[in-house]
Design a protein around this motif. Structure first.
Motif, PDB file in Angstrom:
ATOM      1  N   ARG A 151      21.365  49.104  30.413  1.00  0.00           N
ATOM      2  CA  ARG A 151      20.577  48.650  31.555  1.00  0.00           C
ATOM      3  C   ARG A 151      19.893  49.818  32.256  1.00  0.00           C
ATOM      4  NH1 ARG A 151      22.247  43.494  35.088  1.00  0.00           N
ATOM      5  NH2 ARG A 151      20.179  43.101  35.964  1.00  0.00           N
ATOM      6  N   TRP A 152      20.563  50.942  32.320  1.00  0.00           N
ATOM      7  CA  TRP A 152      19.986  52.116  32.973  1.00  0.00           C
ATOM      8  C   TRP A 152      18.703  52.547  32.270  1.00  0.00           C
ATOM      9  CZ3 TRP A 152      19.085  57.388  31.951  1.00  0.00           C
ATOM     10  CH2 TRP A 152      18.932  58.212  33.076  1.00  0.00           C
ATOM     11  N   PHE A 153      18.663  52.439  30.970  1.00  0.00           N
ATOM     12  CA  PHE A 153      17.478  52.846  30.222  1.00  0.00           C
ATOM     13  C   PHE A 153      16.364  51.798  30.228  1.00  0.00           C
ATOM     14  CE2 PHE A 153      20.050  56.208  28.291  1.00  0.00           C
ATOM     15  CZ  PHE A 153      19.107  57.193  28.062  1.00  0.00           C
ATOM     16  N   CYS A 154      16.714  50.495  30.311  1.00  0.00           N
ATOM     17  CA  CYS A 154      15.648  49.505  30.045  1.00  0.00           C
ATOM     18  C   CYS A 154      15.709  48.238  30.885  1.00  0.00           C
ATOM     19  CB  CYS A 154      15.633  49.147  28.564  1.00  0.00           C
ATOM     20  SG  CYS A 154      17.048  48.153  28.017  1.00  0.00           S
ATOM     21  N   ASN A 155      16.529  48.189  31.931  1.00  0.00           N
ATOM     22  CA  ASN A 155      16.596  47.011  32.795  1.00  0.00           C
ATOM     23  C   ASN A 155      17.249  45.797  32.132  1.00  0.00           C
ATOM     24  OD1 ASN A 155      15.758  47.339  35.484  1.00  0.00           O
ATOM     25  ND2 ASN A 155      13.587  47.255  34.969  1.00  0.00           N
ATOM     26  N   MET A 156      17.763  45.929  30.907  1.00  0.00           N
ATOM     27  CA  MET A 156      18.336  44.793  30.183  1.00  0.00           C
ATOM     28  C   MET A 156      19.844  45.009  30.026  1.00  0.00           C
ATOM     29  SD  MET A 156      15.717  42.779  29.309  1.00  0.00           S
ATOM     30  CE  MET A 156      16.232  41.863  27.869  1.00  0.00           C
ATOM     31  N   PRO A 157      20.683  44.076  30.511  1.00  0.00           N
ATOM     32  CA  PRO A 157      22.131  44.278  30.393  1.00  0.00           C
ATOM     33  C   PRO A 157      22.664  43.869  29.028  1.00  0.00           C
ATOM     34  CG  PRO A 157      21.699  42.226  31.538  1.00  0.00           C
ATOM     35  CD  PRO A 157      20.354  42.861  31.283  1.00  0.00           C
ATOM     36  N   ALA A 158      23.769  44.483  28.640  1.00  0.00           N
ATOM     37  CA  ALA A 158      24.572  44.004  27.513  1.00  0.00           C
ATOM     38  C   ALA A 158      25.608  43.038  28.078  1.00  0.00           C
ATOM     39  CB  ALA A 158      25.256  45.164  26.815  1.00  0.00           C
ATOM     40  N   THR A 159      25.870  41.954  27.377  1.00  0.00           N
ATOM     41  CA  THR A 159      26.769  40.940  27.935  1.00  0.00           C
ATOM     42  C   THR A 159      27.657  40.317  26.863  1.00  0.00           C
ATOM     43  OG1 THR A 159      25.096  39.207  27.644  1.00  0.00           O
ATOM     44  CG2 THR A 159      25.156  40.294  29.782  1.00  0.00           C
ATOM     45  N   ASN A 160      28.797  39.814  27.303  1.00  0.00           N
ATOM     46  CA  ASN A 160      29.626  38.879  26.546  1.00  0.00           C
ATOM     47  C   ASN A 160      30.185  39.418  25.242  1.00  0.00           C
ATOM     48  OD1 ASN A 160      28.988  36.934  28.542  1.00  0.00           O
ATOM     49  ND2 ASN A 160      27.095  36.440  27.480  1.00  0.00           N
ATOM     50  N   GLY A 161      30.287  40.739  25.097  1.00  0.00           N
ATOM     51  CA  GLY A 161      30.880  41.300  23.898  1.00  0.00           C
ATOM     52  C   GLY A 161      29.942  41.456  22.729  1.00  0.00           C
ATOM     53  N   TYR A 162      28.734  40.890  22.819  1.00  0.00           N
ATOM     54  CA  TYR A 162      27.762  41.040  21.743  1.00  0.00           C
ATOM     55  C   TYR A 162      27.130  42.430  21.810  1.00  0.00           C
ATOM     56  CZ  TYR A 162      27.978  36.027  20.779  1.00  0.00           C
ATOM     57  OH  TYR A 162      28.407  34.772  20.434  1.00  0.00           O
ATOM     58  N   PRO A 163      26.950  43.089  20.682  1.00  0.00           N
ATOM     59  CA  PRO A 163      26.382  44.445  20.716  1.00  0.00           C
ATOM     60  C   PRO A 163      24.902  44.455  21.059  1.00  0.00           C
ATOM     61  CG  PRO A 163      26.696  43.723  18.446  1.00  0.00           C
ATOM     62  CD  PRO A 163      27.307  42.659  19.312  1.00  0.00           C
ATOM     63  N   SER A 164      24.523  45.364  21.931  1.00  0.00           N
ATOM     64  CA  SER A 164      23.127  45.688  22.195  1.00  0.00           C
ATOM     65  C   SER A 164      22.969  47.174  21.931  1.00  0.00           C
ATOM     66  CB  SER A 164      22.743  45.369  23.644  1.00  0.00           C
ATOM     67  OG  SER A 164      22.735  43.987  23.886  1.00  0.00           O
ATOM     68  N   SER A 165      22.056  47.515  21.040  1.00  0.00           N
ATOM     69  CA  SER A 165      21.886  48.915  20.631  1.00  0.00           C
ATOM     70  C   SER A 165      20.476  49.358  20.951  1.00  0.00           C
ATOM     71  CB  SER A 165      22.149  49.071  19.130  1.00  0.00           C
ATOM     72  OG  SER A 165      23.386  48.489  18.770  1.00  0.00           O
ATOM     73  N   LEU A 166      20.357  50.620  21.322  1.00  0.00           N
ATOM     74  CA  LEU A 166      19.064  51.120  21.791  1.00  0.00           C
ATOM     75  C   LEU A 166      18.773  52.454  21.126  1.00  0.00           C
ATOM     76  CD1 LEU A 166      17.828  50.965  25.429  1.00  0.00           C
ATOM     77  CD2 LEU A 166      17.865  53.189  24.309  1.00  0.00           C
ATOM     78  N   VAL A 167      17.515  52.616  20.697  1.00  0.00           N
ATOM     79  CA  VAL A 167      17.036  53.891  20.172  1.00  0.00           C
ATOM     80  C   VAL A 167      15.946  54.384  21.117  1.00  0.00           C
ATOM     81  CG1 VAL A 167      16.012  55.112  18.217  1.00  0.00           C
ATOM     82  CG2 VAL A 167      17.550  53.166  17.809  1.00  0.00           C
ATOM     83  N   PHE A 168      16.163  55.555  21.675  1.00  0.00           N
ATOM     84  CA  PHE A 168      15.265  56.132  22.673  1.00  0.00           C
ATOM     85  C   PHE A 168      14.751  57.453  22.121  1.00  0.00           C
ATOM     86  CE2 PHE A 168      14.570  58.917  26.348  1.00  0.00           C
ATOM     87  CZ  PHE A 168      13.807  58.108  27.194  1.00  0.00           C
ATOM     88  N   SER A 169      13.451  57.564  21.986  1.00  0.00           N
ATOM     89  CA  SER A 169      12.892  58.769  21.364  1.00  0.00           C
ATOM     90  C   SER A 169      12.473  59.785  22.413  1.00  0.00           C
ATOM     91  CB  SER A 169      11.681  58.408  20.504  1.00  0.00           C
ATOM     92  OG  SER A 169      10.565  58.122  21.315  1.00  0.00           O
ATOM     93  N   GLY A 170      12.341  61.011  21.958  1.00  0.00           N
ATOM     94  CA  GLY A 170      11.831  62.058  22.839  1.00  0.00           C
ATOM     95  C   GLY A 170      10.351  61.942  23.070  1.00  0.00           C
ATOM     96  N   GLY A 171       9.706  61.041  22.339  1.00  0.00           N
ATOM     97  CA  GLY A 171       8.263  60.848  22.492  1.00  0.00           C
ATOM     98  C   GLY A 171       7.956  59.700  23.426  1.00  0.00           C
ATOM     99  N   ASP A 172       7.949  58.481  22.886  1.00  0.00           N
ATOM    100  CA  ASP A 172       7.566  57.339  23.717  1.00  0.00           C
ATOM    101  C   ASP A 172       8.182  56.083  23.128  1.00  0.00           C
ATOM    102  OD1 ASP A 172       6.355  55.969  25.759  1.00  0.00           O
ATOM    103  OD2 ASP A 172       4.491  55.648  24.662  1.00  0.00           O
TER     104      ASP A 172
END
Length: 417
Positions: A69-90
């Protein structure tokens, strides 16, 4: 009762309701694009200094999985995995539960509010072992990981084991480093916008506690009071949280219990403990706990509560910018011994924000120091065979030290006789 009544309480509730009603997006609690960009700039600056090309993180809970959520305003919930790739570019890629092989590129509006430019889905479930690598298989094929030389894992302790294992095996030729500390040092210090939102969450919890004080009565079960608190919070714009409570006759400890242990029926004279730990504006968490007595407070409980408040007061006096958390832990335990209270062997002082527990921790294993603009919860307590005594509030660290509590609920045991 008379406590926290009048204009202050009414204005807080009106401001919160107005904010919720004015939101035009489907998303209930978000930060501004400017705030997201502040975070991204700070992280990318540190990534460049460390030679990190991309970050990977995975959360499965909104309670103690706030990095997503800190990176994208979207929470992870209910035990389901949410994965994020954040680049040094954009741009940001988000991988979450859904149909096999679905790839969505976001439109301008959604990308504006989240920074996510690609959403990928796969039907993975932590309860189905053979799907454990599905999310990682998508991540390693993401353009933001292709061609990288150094990748930082953020909060690998929050990743499912098979996700992290498959990533390491698939990225064996790439330098993988732990980037958690780098992000934590930024995340722990709150911006003016974040502080404003956290103040609103504290005001919401004050209102919840005030409503509970008019609802609780003999004949209700513990969980009915907790459910009312949860309902009141959600009426005021909260999404989710934890509501721990417990009751007992005077002379027995009324501890915090999870929902499956909240089946006791309240009787006249009982002591009832309630912890409200839900999120609100911007997705931030604060926590507030108080004790209610359905009759008169015993002198024994009143004396013990005064000790807890004194322990809290002393702890707050130590929370000054530059103070080492390890040293605070040592000094606080020494003071608890002077009061005749047991030393803190768990965790009673810690940071809070997108996670119910986030750094810094006031413990002997914490490397951080207290800094201006941190938000810290302080909840020393006393638990023995006769009582469970607590008082939980959240504080903002300012140049001179801990501010007055962001909560306005009086630090009292509330008699409801």
């Amino acid at each position: 009762m008379g406590w926290f009544a009048g204009p202050t309480r009414a204005v807080a509730a009106q401001e919160w309701n107005s904010r919720v009603q004015q939101k035009s997006s489907r998303q209930l609690n978000t930060v501004s694009r400017a705030e997201l960009e502040r975070r991204w700039r700070a992280v990318r600056g540190r990534m460049a200094q460390s030679g990190i090309d991309a970050l990977v993180l995975q959360n499965s809970s909104d309670w103690v999985g706030g990095y997503i959520r800190w990176f994208c305003n979207m929470p992870a919930t209910n035990g389901y995995p949410s994965s994020l790739v954040f680049s040094g570019g954009d741009g940001i890629s988000l991988i979450e539960q859904g149909p096999v092989g679905l790839v969505r590129t976001f439109g301008a509006d959604e990308s504006q509010s989240t920074g996510i430019t690609r959403r990928l889905t796969t039907p993975s479930y932590p309860s189905v072992g053979y799907t454990g690598a599905y999310d990682a298989q998508l991540a390693v094929r993401e353009p933001r990981l292709l061609g990288t030389r150094r990748v930082g894992f953020v909060a690998p302790a929050a990743m499912y084991y098979t996700f992290g294992q498959h990533l390491r095996e698939s990225l064996a030729d790439i330098d993988i480093v732990d980037a958690t500390d780098m992000v934590d040092e930024i995340k722990a210090i709150k911006s003016p916008e974040e502080i404003s939102l956290i103040r609103q969450v504290a005001a919401m919890q004050d209102e919840v506690m005030a409503r509970v004080s008019t609802f609780i009565r003999p004949g209700l079960k513990d969980f009915e009071v907790a459910a009312f608190a949860q309902y009141a919070g959600q009426q005021l714009g909260s999404e989710q949280g934890i509501f721990l409570c417990g009751s007992a006759p005077a002379g027995e400890p009324a501890g915090f219990h999870p929902r499956f242990m909240q089946g006791r029926t309240l009787e006249p004279g009982d002591v009832y403990s309630l912890l409200v730990e839900n999120n609100g504006a911007g997705g931030f968490y604060t926590e507030l706990s108080r004790i209610f007595v359905l009759g008169k407070v015993s002198p024994e409980l009143r004396r013990a509560h005064a000790q807890v408040i004194e322990a809290q007061r002393f702890a707050l006096s130590l929370l000054k910018p530059g103070a080492a958390c390890r040293e605070i832990h040592v000094r606080h335990n020494a003071y608890l011994r002077e009061l005749g209270m047991p030393e803190e062997r768990r965790l009673s002082i810690h940071g809070m924000g997108y996670d119910m527990v986030e750094r810094p921790l006031i413990r002997d294993d914490e490397d951080m120091s207290i800094q201006d603009h941190m938000v810290i919860v302080c909840h020393p307590g006393l638990h023995n065979e006769r009582m469970f005594v607590h008082n939980t509030d959240v504080y903002l660290i300012e140049a001179q030290g801990a501010s007055a509590s962001l909560h306005r609920t009086p630090k009292e045991i509330f008699e409801l006789g």
